[in-house]
Write a protein that holds these residues in place. Structure first.
Motif, PDB file in Angstrom:
ATOM      1  N   THR A 241      27.499  68.351  50.301  1.00 49.59           N
ATOM      2  CA  THR A 241      27.688  69.414  49.319  1.00 49.59           C
ATOM      3  C   THR A 241      29.144  69.842  49.295  1.00 49.59           C
ATOM      4  N   LEU A 242      29.657  70.037  48.101  1.00 54.64           N
ATOM      5  CA  LEU A 242      30.948  70.708  47.897  1.00 54.64           C
ATOM      6  C   LEU A 242      30.748  71.607  46.694  1.00 54.64           C
ATOM      7  N   TYR A 243      30.588  72.896  46.947  1.00 50.75           N
ATOM      8  CA  TYR A 243      30.327  73.869  45.889  1.00 50.75           C
ATOM      9  C   TYR A 243      31.425  74.928  45.889  1.00 50.75           C
ATOM     10  N   VAL A 244      31.901  75.264  44.706  1.00 43.36           N
ATOM     11  CA  VAL A 244      32.808  76.390  44.505  1.00 43.36           C
ATOM     12  C   VAL A 244      32.247  77.188  43.328  1.00 43.36           C
ATOM     13  N   GLN A 245      32.178  78.499  43.482  1.00 48.65           N
ATOM     14  CA  GLN A 245      31.708  79.330  42.371  1.00 48.65           C
ATOM     15  C   GLN A 245      32.508  79.001  41.122  1.00 48.65           C
ATOM     16  N   PRO A 246      31.837  78.893  39.974  1.00 47.30           N
ATOM     17  CA  PRO A 246      32.544  78.515  38.739  1.00 47.30           C
ATOM     18  C   PRO A 246      33.768  79.373  38.442  1.00 47.30           C
ATOM     19  N   ARG A 247      33.707  80.667  38.638  1.00 41.68           N
ATOM     20  CA  ARG A 247      34.848  81.531  38.313  1.00 41.68           C
ATOM     21  C   ARG A 247      36.019  81.345  39.268  1.00 41.68           C
ATOM     22  N   HIS A 248      35.803  80.609  40.374  1.00 43.27           N
ATOM     23  CA  HIS A 248      36.866  80.335  41.338  1.00 43.27           C
ATOM     24  C   HIS A 248      37.330  78.882  41.296  1.00 43.27           C
TER      25      HIS A 248
ATOM     26  N   ILE B 115      32.224  84.872  50.443  1.00 48.60           N
ATOM     27  CA  ILE B 115      32.274  83.410  50.344  1.00 48.60           C
ATOM     28  C   ILE B 115      32.261  82.992  48.879  1.00 48.60           C
ATOM     29  N   ASP B 116      33.191  82.082  48.515  1.00 53.76           N
ATOM     30  CA  ASP B 116      33.233  81.588  47.137  1.00 53.76           C
ATOM     31  C   ASP B 116      33.144  80.066  47.058  1.00 53.76           C
ATOM     32  N   GLY B 117      32.978  79.402  48.209  1.00 56.62           N
ATOM     33  CA  GLY B 117      32.826  77.955  48.213  1.00 56.62           C
ATOM     34  C   GLY B 117      32.380  77.454  49.565  1.00 56.62           C
ATOM     35  N   MET B 118      31.910  76.194  49.579  1.00 55.96           N
ATOM     36  CA  MET B 118      31.455  75.582  50.828  1.00 55.96           C
ATOM     37  C   MET B 118      31.532  74.070  50.730  1.00 55.96           C
TER      38      MET B 118
ATOM     39  N   GLY C  95      42.293  75.607  43.434  1.00 61.38           N
ATOM     40  CA  GLY C  95      42.601  74.911  44.673  1.00 61.38           C
ATOM     41  C   GLY C  95      41.582  75.073  45.792  1.00 61.38           C
ATOM     42  N   LYS C  96      40.535  75.871  45.579  1.00 60.15           N
ATOM     43  CA  LYS C  96      39.550  76.075  46.645  1.00 60.15           C
ATOM     44  C   LYS C  96      38.785  74.789  46.961  1.00 60.15           C
ATOM     45  N   GLY C  97      38.415  74.042  45.920  1.00 64.40           N
ATOM     46  CA  GLY C  97      37.706  72.786  46.144  1.00 64.40           C
ATOM     47  C   GLY C  97      38.553  71.797  46.914  1.00 64.40           C
ATOM     48  N   VAL C  98      39.836  71.698  46.567  1.00 66.85           N
ATOM     49  CA  VAL C  98      40.741  70.796  47.276  1.00 66.85           C
ATOM     50  C   VAL C  98      40.897  71.253  48.728  1.00 66.85           C
ATOM     51  N   ALA C  99      41.041  72.550  48.939  1.00 63.53           N
ATOM     52  CA  ALA C  99      41.206  73.066  50.304  1.00 63.53           C
ATOM     53  C   ALA C  99      39.960  72.787  51.148  1.00 63.53           C
ATOM     54  N   LEU C 100      38.780  72.994  50.575  1.00 63.31           N
ATOM     55  CA  LEU C 100      37.551  72.704  51.301  1.00 63.31           C
ATOM     56  C   LEU C 100      37.434  71.207  51.591  1.00 63.31           C
ATOM     57  N   LEU C 101      37.721  70.392  50.585  1.00 57.96           N
ATOM     58  CA  LEU C 101      37.662  68.948  50.778  1.00 57.96           C
ATOM     59  C   LEU C 101      38.631  68.508  51.871  1.00 57.96           C
TER      60      LEU C 101
END
Length: 170
Positions: free
Chosen positions: A94-101, A70-73, A105-111
């Protein structure tokens, strides 16, 4: 590396706790870790708390997972009252993505997964609180069509930290 967005499960609880500690400390503790903030993080971000949150019918947690883990939530809470008037009743807690990731686009995909879930559940919009000093997050949410709706404070014991309340219609 391909990212999968999926529902979080009870077996993810320890990973969610570790991710939350990493992102929270990295985002908000920039001048060195003291006992006050360490105690708060270790109290708030535990596997047991995440297992409990995953059983709460008002909460929905999606994770982004790569080949390793897991690298984001993102966590949404239905029926959450906003601290300012005029906001919908679904909070993005909460919207968290590991800094190195971040930045891939992971944050946008989760959102997008969270917004789609809220929309399909019949909700007209969402709101969130973001630390007023977290300019990167504020800019991210503005790019995703969130608008400032007011102010609130994040409280840790007797300490208060200014947060902006942002909202988005679906």
């Amino acid at each position: 590396m391909k990212t999968i967005i999926r529902d979080a499960t009870a077996s993810d609880a320890s990973s969610l706790a570790a991710l939350s500690i990493e992102v929270w400390l990295g985002t908000y503790i920039r001048e060195g870790v003291n006992g006050f903030f360490a105690d708060h993080a270790l109290r708030e971000f535990t596997a047991d708390r995440f297992r409990s949150r995953l059983q709460d019918q008002q909460r929905t947690i999606f994770v982004s997972q790569n080949a390793v883990g897991i690298d984001g939530m993102i966590e949404l809470i239905a029926g959450a009252s906003a601290p300012v008037a005029g906001c919908p009743n679904v909070e993005i807690a909460t919207l968290y993505v590991q800094p190195r990731h971040q930045g891939g686009g992971k944050g946008v995909a989760l959102l997008q997964a969270g917004l789609a879930h809220a929309r399909s559940s019949g909700h007209a919009g969402v709101w969130l609180a973001v630390n007023a000093e977290n300019q990167a997050a504020i800019a991210f949410y503005e790019r995703q069509s969130f608008q400032n709706a007011g102010e609130t404070h994040y409280e840790i014991e007797d300490q208060r930290y200014l947060n902006y309340v942002m909202r988005r219609d679906l």
